[in-house]
Design a protein around this motif. Structure first.
Motif, PDB file in Angstrom:
ATOM      1  N   HIS A  74      58.775  26.933 106.485  1.00 29.67           N
ATOM      2  CA  HIS A  74      57.619  27.810 106.629  1.00 29.67           C
ATOM      3  C   HIS A  74      57.197  27.791 108.089  1.00 29.67           C
ATOM      4  O   HIS A  74      57.304  26.755 108.751  1.00 29.67           O
ATOM      5  N   ALA A  75      56.698  28.913 108.574  1.00 27.89           N
ATOM      6  CA  ALA A  75      56.193  28.969 109.946  1.00 27.89           C
ATOM      7  C   ALA A  75      54.973  29.880 109.992  1.00 27.89           C
ATOM      8  O   ALA A  75      54.941  30.926 109.343  1.00 27.89           O
ATOM      9  N   ILE A  76      53.987  29.463 110.740  1.00 26.98           N
ATOM     10  CA  ILE A  76      52.831  30.298 111.052  1.00 26.98           C
ATOM     11  C   ILE A  76      53.007  30.668 112.509  1.00 26.98           C
ATOM     12  O   ILE A  76      53.127  29.789 113.369  1.00 26.98           O
ATOM     13  N   ILE A 105      46.785  26.324 114.640  1.00 28.68           N
ATOM     14  CA  ILE A 105      46.585  27.421 113.692  1.00 28.68           C
ATOM     15  C   ILE A 105      45.384  28.259 114.095  1.00 28.68           C
ATOM     16  O   ILE A 105      45.426  29.485 114.034  1.00 28.68           O
ATOM     17  N   ASN A 106      44.323  27.606 114.546  1.00 27.87           N
ATOM     18  CA  ASN A 106      43.148  28.336 115.009  1.00 27.87           C
ATOM     19  C   ASN A 106      43.520  29.296 116.123  1.00 27.87           C
ATOM     20  O   ASN A 106      43.133  30.464 116.118  1.00 27.87           O
ATOM     21  N   ASP A 107      44.296  28.826 117.073  1.00 23.57           N
ATOM     22  CA  ASP A 107      44.708  29.673 118.188  1.00 23.57           C
ATOM     23  C   ASP A 107      45.600  30.820 117.711  1.00 23.57           C
ATOM     24  O   ASP A 107      45.486  31.942 118.186  1.00 23.57           O
ATOM     25  N   PHE A 136      52.951  34.609 108.413  1.00 22.50           N
ATOM     26  CA  PHE A 136      53.421  33.449 107.661  1.00 22.50           C
ATOM     27  C   PHE A 136      54.855  33.766 107.267  1.00 22.50           C
ATOM     28  O   PHE A 136      55.108  34.725 106.543  1.00 22.50           O
ATOM     29  N   LEU A 137      55.810  33.004 107.793  1.00 18.69           N
ATOM     30  CA  LEU A 137      57.226  33.262 107.558  1.00 18.69           C
ATOM     31  C   LEU A 137      57.821  32.182 106.660  1.00 18.69           C
ATOM     32  O   LEU A 137      57.468  31.010 106.776  1.00 18.69           O
ATOM     33  N   THR A 138      58.715  32.594 105.783  1.00 16.50           N
ATOM     34  CA  THR A 138      59.485  31.656 104.974  1.00 16.50           C
ATOM     35  C   THR A 138      60.954  31.897 105.265  1.00 16.50           C
ATOM     36  O   THR A 138      61.456  32.998 105.049  1.00 16.50           O
ATOM     37  N   TYR A 139      61.612  30.886 105.783  1.00 15.15           N
ATOM     38  CA  TYR A 139      63.042  30.943 106.077  1.00 15.15           C
ATOM     39  C   TYR A 139      63.792  30.285 104.922  1.00 15.15           C
ATOM     40  O   TYR A 139      63.640  29.082 104.691  1.00 15.15           O
ATOM     41  N   THR A 140      64.590  31.062 104.201  1.00  9.15           N
ATOM     42  CA  THR A 140      65.374  30.505 103.099  1.00  9.15           C
ATOM     43  C   THR A 140      66.785  30.194 103.584  1.00  9.15           C
ATOM     44  O   THR A 140      67.214  30.675 104.641  1.00  9.15           O
TER      45      THR A 140
END
Length: 173
Positions: free
Chosen positions: A97-99, A35-37, A49-53
Motif C-alpha cells: 500500500h502507498a499513500i 501523511i499530513n503533508d 491511496f495505491l495498492t500494488y498487487t
C-alpha cells in the motif's frame, strides 16, 4: 527493532518494553507528519491511496527485489510517498500500500470501474488507485485513519516477518 531483538541484545525487560513503546510512538508521529503533508489540499496536487498487487508468477520473488521495483515506480510518478508491506486477510498474500502525492493525475478509468495507474513501471502485478479527496472538515479524521491503517498493516507485516514502512527520501518538486 522488535521487542524480541531488544531482549536478545541484552536489554532488561523494562527497558526493552519502554524503548519499543518509544520507537512505536516516534514512528507514528513520523507517519502522521508525512501523511499530513501528503493529504493537505494544495493547488495542482493530487493524493492517492495505491495498492500494488503481485501476480502468481512473481509471488515467490525475494521481497527486496519487489521493494526496489516499488520504490522505482513510486519515485517516477510521485513527489512523495509513504508505503508498507501487507498480507491479505483471506489469502495471506503479500501486497503493498502507498499513500502518495503527485503534481499530475496518474489514473485512468477502465470499464470495470477500477482505477488503474497510467504509465506504471510495475510489471509484477496490478496497481489499484483510489484518489484521496479531503476537505478541511474531515482532514484530521483522514490523517488519523490513514496513519492507524499503515501502522496496523505494518505491525501485521512485521509479525509475518515481512518488512517495514517505506518512505520517499525527500519531497521532490
Amino acid at each position: 527493532k522488535t521487542f524480541e531483538k531488544r531482549l536478545e541484545e541484552g536489554q532488561e525487560l523494562s527497558n526493552a518494553t519502554l524503548n519499543t513503546l518509544k520507537a512505536y510512538a516516534k514512528s507514528k508521529t513520523c507517519i502522521y507528519k508525512r501523511i499530513n503533508d501528503i493529504i493537505t489540499p494544495k493547488p495542482d496536487h493530487f493524493a492517492y491511496f495505491l495498492t500494488y498487487t503481485i501476480s502468481d508468477q512473481y509471488i515467490n520473488m525475494p521481497p527486496h527485489i519487489l521493494v526496489r521495483a516499488l520504490k522505482k515506480d513510486l519515485n517516477l510518478h510521485t513527489t512523495q510517498y509513504v508505503a508498507n508491506e501487507d498480507y491479505g486477510k483471506t489469502t495471506d498474500r503479500l501486497h503493498y500500500h502507498a499513500i502518495t502525492e503527485t503534481d499530475t493525475s496518474i489514473v485512468t478509468n477502465y470499464t470495470k470501474g477500477i482505477n488503474m495507474m497510467i504509465n506504471t513501471t510495475w510489471t509484477y502485478g496490478h496497481v489499484h488507485v483510489q484518489q484521496i479527496t479531503v476537505t478541511d472538515k474531515d482532514q484530521f479524521a483522514h490523517k488519523r485513519k490513514l496513519t492507524e491503517y499503515l501502522l496496523k498493516t505494518t505491525n501485521h507485516a512485521i509479525k509475518q516477518t515481512a518488512g517495514s514502512i517505506i518512505y520517499s527520501r525527500r519531497k521532490r518538486k
